[in-house]
Write a protein that holds these residues in place. Structure first.
Motif, mmCIF file in Angstrom:
data_model
loop_
_atom_site.group_PDB
_atom_site.id
_atom_site.type_symbol
_atom_site.label_atom_id
_atom_site.label_comp_id
_atom_site.label_asym_id
_atom_site.label_seq_id
_atom_site.Cartn_x
_atom_site.Cartn_y
_atom_site.Cartn_z
ATOM 1 N N TYR A 84 0.691 -1.385 -0.012
ATOM 2 C CA TYR A 84 -0.105 0.248 0.039
ATOM 3 C C TYR A 84 0.673 1.085 -0.051
ATOM 4 O O TYR A 84 1.729 1.206 0.758
ATOM 5 N N LEU A 125 -0.539 11.707 -3.943
ATOM 6 C CA LEU A 125 -1.785 10.818 -4.226
ATOM 7 C C LEU A 125 -2.976 11.371 -3.241
ATOM 8 O O LEU A 125 -2.585 11.482 -2.139
ATOM 9 N N LEU A 148 2.964 5.045 -9.745
ATOM 10 C CA LEU A 148 1.554 5.223 -9.498
ATOM 11 C C LEU A 148 1.297 6.768 -9.503
ATOM 12 O O LEU A 148 0.321 6.989 -9.205
ATOM 13 N N GLN A 199 -3.320 3.900 -2.858
ATOM 14 C CA GLN A 199 -3.143 3.419 -3.873
ATOM 15 C C GLN A 199 -2.228 1.888 -3.355
ATOM 16 O O GLN A 199 -1.681 1.719 -2.559
#
Length: 169
Positions: free
Chosen positions: A6, A12, A36, A16
């Motif tokens: 994780y 972010l 990501l 994610q």
């Protein structure tokens, strides 16, 4: 075997995840996590930190971690990508302020427990309080990384330790 990792970051808006092989190196994990991030993110200054890592950078007895399998814990692997290597955290309560530097992957819950102990509170009293971002009504969940709340270049964050909302009924 693959492991779900994780990822939280200042870039972010939500947690994610990425799946990597448990034989992957930390370098491999870092590369997978960087994918990501939003396109165009400058990743040159980002560093990876491990959730609630209790070791300071210079500690000689820090165990050597080279592979993802070395990070396994009961609750899974959680990491953070941030430009700040540390976040200076201030916690205010009853006309007192305590402060300390934490890694960005440190959870709000761990900061709350540290601040409560530092302020001389009993564990039961600590549990009845939450951290609230100073000047707001935002009370982040205990599993949120402080790095998601702190922005570079300030690399600091101030909380108020306030009573948790009680629901009687």
């Amino acid at each position: 075997m693959t492991i779900r990792v994780y990822v939280q970051s200042e870039y972010l808006s939500d947690v994610q995840f990425v799946e990597v092989d448990d034989d992957a190196t930390l370098h491999d994990l870092n590369g997978a996590a960087l994918e990501l991030l939003p396109a165009g993110t400058d990743v040159s200054e980002l560093s990876l930190s491990i959730e609630d890592d209790q070791y300071d950078d210079e500690e000689a007895d820090r165990p050597e971690v080279t592979h993802v399998r070395d990070l396994k814990k009961g609750h899974g692997i959680r990491i953070h990508l941030h430009r700040c290597k540390h976040v200076e955290v201030y916690v205010r309560f009853a006309n007192e302020t305590v402060h300390r530097k934490f890694r960005p992957a440190t959870t709000v819950g761990r900061v709350r427990n540290w601040a409560g102990r530092k302020l001389g509170m009993e564990p039961g009293d600590i549990a009845e309080h939450v951290l609230q971002v100073a000047g707001t009504t935002e009370q982040p969940d205990v599993d949120v990384h402080i790095g998601t709340l702190a922005r570079c270049p300030q690399c600091s964050l101030t909380f108020d330790l306030v009573p948790a909302h009680r629901i009687n009924g």
